[in-house]
Design a protein around this motif. Structure first.
Motif, short mmCIF file in Angstrom:
data_model
loop_
_atom_site.label_atom_id
_atom_site.label_comp_id
_atom_site.label_asym_id
_atom_site.label_seq_id
_atom_site.Cartn_x
_atom_site.Cartn_y
_atom_site.Cartn_z
N TYR A 1 44.21 49.50 49.34
CA TYR A 1 43.97 48.09 49.65
C TYR A 1 43.96 47.31 48.34
O TYR A 1 43.15 47.59 47.45
N ARG A 2 44.86 46.35 48.21
CA ARG A 2 44.98 45.57 46.98
C ARG A 2 44.40 44.18 47.19
O ARG A 2 44.89 43.41 48.03
N TYR A 3 43.37 43.86 46.44
CA TYR A 3 42.72 42.56 46.54
C TYR A 3 43.48 41.52 45.73
O TYR A 3 44.16 41.86 44.76
N PRO A 4 43.36 40.25 46.07
CA PRO A 4 43.98 39.20 45.24
C PRO A 4 43.37 39.23 43.84
O PRO A 4 42.21 39.61 43.65
N PRO A 5 44.14 38.81 42.84
CA PRO A 5 43.61 38.83 41.47
C PRO A 5 42.44 37.88 41.30
O PRO A 5 42.37 36.82 41.94
N SER A 6 41.50 38.26 40.45
CA SER A 6 40.35 37.42 40.14
C SER A 6 40.70 36.56 38.92
O SER A 6 40.92 37.08 37.83
N PRO A 7 40.78 35.23 39.09
CA PRO A 7 41.28 34.36 38.01
C PRO A 7 40.19 34.01 36.99
O PRO A 7 39.01 34.28 37.17
N SER A 8 40.65 33.37 35.92
CA SER A 8 39.75 32.92 34.85
C SER A 8 39.81 31.41 34.73
O SER A 8 40.78 30.77 35.17
N ALA A 9 38.79 30.84 34.13
CA ALA A 9 38.90 29.45 33.70
C ALA A 9 39.99 29.36 32.64
O ALA A 9 40.20 30.31 31.87
N PRO A 10 40.71 28.26 32.54
CA PRO A 10 41.83 28.17 31.59
C PRO A 10 41.41 27.94 30.15
O PRO A 10 42.18 28.22 29.23
N ARG A 11 40.21 27.44 29.92
CA ARG A 11 39.78 27.10 28.56
C ARG A 11 38.29 27.39 28.42
O ARG A 11 37.56 27.54 29.39
N ALA A 12 37.83 27.47 27.17
CA ALA A 12 36.40 27.67 26.85
C ALA A 12 35.82 28.89 27.55
O ALA A 12 34.63 28.92 27.87
N PHE A 13 36.65 29.91 27.80
CA PHE A 13 36.17 31.09 28.52
C PHE A 13 35.66 32.19 27.61
O PHE A 13 35.01 33.12 28.07
N ARG A 14 35.94 32.11 26.33
CA ARG A 14 35.54 33.19 25.42
C ARG A 14 34.07 33.05 25.02
O ARG A 14 33.56 31.93 24.87
N ASN A 15 33.40 34.17 24.80
CA ASN A 15 32.04 34.14 24.25
C ASN A 15 32.00 34.65 22.81
O ASN A 15 30.93 34.82 22.25
N LYS A 16 33.19 34.91 22.23
CA LYS A 16 33.26 35.46 20.88
C LYS A 16 34.28 34.69 20.06
O LYS A 16 35.27 34.18 20.58
N ALA A 17 34.03 34.66 18.74
CA ALA A 17 35.01 34.15 17.78
C ALA A 17 35.01 35.06 16.57
O ALA A 17 33.95 35.34 16.00
N LYS A 18 36.19 35.55 16.20
CA LYS A 18 36.36 36.34 14.99
C LYS A 18 37.17 35.50 14.02
O LYS A 18 38.37 35.34 14.18
N THR B 1 34.60 39.84 26.51
CA THR B 1 34.78 38.54 25.87
C THR B 1 34.84 37.37 26.86
O THR B 1 34.77 36.22 26.45
N ASN B 2 35.03 37.66 28.14
CA ASN B 2 35.14 36.61 29.15
C ASN B 2 34.01 36.81 30.16
O ASN B 2 34.16 37.54 31.14
N PRO B 3 32.85 36.20 29.94
CA PRO B 3 31.67 36.53 30.76
C PRO B 3 31.81 36.22 32.24
O PRO B 3 31.29 36.96 33.07
N GLU B 4 32.52 35.15 32.61
CA GLU B 4 32.65 34.82 34.03
C GLU B 4 33.47 35.89 34.76
O GLU B 4 33.12 36.33 35.86
N VAL B 5 34.56 36.31 34.15
CA VAL B 5 35.39 37.33 34.78
C VAL B 5 34.69 38.70 34.72
O VAL B 5 34.77 39.49 35.67
N ALA B 6 33.99 38.97 33.63
CA ALA B 6 33.23 40.23 33.53
C ALA B 6 32.18 40.31 34.62
O ALA B 6 31.96 41.38 35.22
N GLN B 7 31.52 39.19 34.91
CA GLN B 7 30.52 39.18 35.97
C GLN B 7 31.16 39.51 37.32
O GLN B 7 30.61 40.29 38.12
N ALA B 8 32.36 38.97 37.57
CA ALA B 8 33.07 39.28 38.81
C ALA B 8 33.50 40.74 38.86
O ALA B 8 33.44 41.39 39.90
#
Length: 401
Positions: A51-68, A224-231
């Protein structure tokens, strides 16, 4: 969420100054479709009847929690950004207005540039092999809106000056709660060294995904992407919650996100039969954070047997002679779990495997080796929009005795 996005407003991309987001001009739905096609190609029929679920999308900007941020320029006028190619003279392009960073970082960057000048942190020059400051690393906890700041230096020469200027920095940036120096003396493309010097009493940031406390600490992997990681973690716990599981391994566990989410879901369903969880990760810093989460959740007080150990995941599994768990969670680095561990899992009669991967190509190779298992569920998580990279979660069930 962002199906209509065709291109975010990025001045660096528009001026051809940065091409890290190589897919920035591709409409977002097309990005997801291309990633889904790539995933199918990597699996080469292995997902048949899954069973293949639809992809879980990301916000297009400001989604990172890290900067190197690579440090360039001069001590009086430092640049924070990326290193250009060797053909361009090893120069640094300032990227402090990158739209992928959260708004809190943009407030920090000017203050950090001033701090570099006041503390005399000469940017490290690769060609001349001179200077001290190599990188600045920022990480944000969105749960408390707190920031961890790390300076990567060649030596401890500037430690006294940094200590002198630090109180003024913290007064200007009260959201910065964890500050450390990482000492990386090698002239090599290595981000950080082994030695970490904490300059604040607080050494971790608390983050929360789906009410599960997780802790960010230097030298410990964190998504690095907390919203998608939470999902991603929520989906993992939903998939295993109804399964007959009381014993699980979490290999390559990082800070414990997968194992703790699954254990919490299973314990909630059957509170009188607490689960047994063993998490394995090579990074001592990540294990420190996982153990802290265990205590915060009260799982160290007789509510099941939960332990996290700093070991090589493959070596741990291959050396076990105990009764196998019903579920093995694997979240390996890009190279995958490898043939020896895959063959061991084939022989070890665990009923389920939950496999999370950031590299579908190596995952496809691993799943070909896991011939005793079939994919039951699969979902793509767009952890890295505007690039070809993504995360994928699969649930496998054993079909051979």
């Amino acid at each position: 969420m962002c199906a209509g996005i065709t291109m975010i407003d990025c001045p660096y991309y528009q001026r051809n100054q940065c091409r890290s987001c190589q897919w920035l001009e591709i409409p977002y739905q097309q990005q997801l479709a291309q990633k889904e096609k790539h995933l199918s190609d990597c699996l080469q029929g292995l997902e048949r009847n899954a069973y293949r679920y639809p992809p879980s999308p990301s916000a297009p900007r400001a989604f990172r929690n890290k900067a190197k941020m690579v440090i360039g320029g001069t001590v009086e006028r430092p640049l924070l950004g990326i290193l250009l190619s060797q053909e361009e003279g090893q120069q640094v392009r300032d990227l402090t207005a990158c739209p992928l960073y959260p708004p809190a970082f943009r407030h920090c960057f000017p203050v950090l540039k001033d701090f570099i000048a006041r503390a005399g942190l000469t940017p490290y020059n690769i060609e001349r092999r001179k200077g001290e400051l190599k990188y600045i690393l920022l990480t944000e906890s969105r749960y408390r809106q707190e920031i961890m700041l790390r300076f990567v230096l060649r030596s401890e020469t500037k430690l006294a000056l940094i200590r002198r200027e630090l109180p003024a920095l913290l007064q200007k940036l009260p959201q910065v709660k964890v500050v450390s120096l990482n000492i990386q003396p090698q002239h090599a493309a290595i981000l950080e060294g082994e030695k970490e010097i904490f300059l604040t009493e607080q050494q971790v940031l608390e983050e929360r995904f789906n009410r599960i406390p997780l802790f960010i600490r230097p030298q410990g992997f964190f998504q690095t992407n907390p919203e998608v990681a939470q999902a991603l973690y929520a989906t993992a716990s939903q998939w295993v919650e109804a399964l007959p599981i009381r014993h699980l391994w979490d290999l390559f566990c990082g800070v414990g996100g997968f194992g703790l989410h699954c254990a919490e879901a299973l314990n909630r369903r059957q509170p009188k039969q607490p689960v047994r969880l063993t998490g394995i990760e090579i990074s001592p810093s990540a294990i420190f954070s996982a153990a802290l989460s265990t205590r915060r959740l009260g799982l160290d007080k007789g509510n099941g047997e939960v332990s996290f150990q700093s070991l090589d995941a493959a070596a741990f599994a291959l050396d076990r002679n105990e009764a196998p768990p019903e579920l093995v969670i694997v979240n390996p680095p890009r190279r995958g779990i490898g043939k020896p561990l895959a063959q061991f899992l084939n022989r070890m009669p665990a009923r389920f495997i939950l496999y999370s991967s950031c590299n579908a190509s190596s995952m496809g190779q691993d799943l070909s080796e896991l011939s005793a298992y079939r994919i039951q569920k699969i979902q793509l998580f767009d952890m890295f929009p505007h690039t070809a990279h993504y995360e994928v979660l699969t649930l496998l069930e054993r079909h051979q005795a």
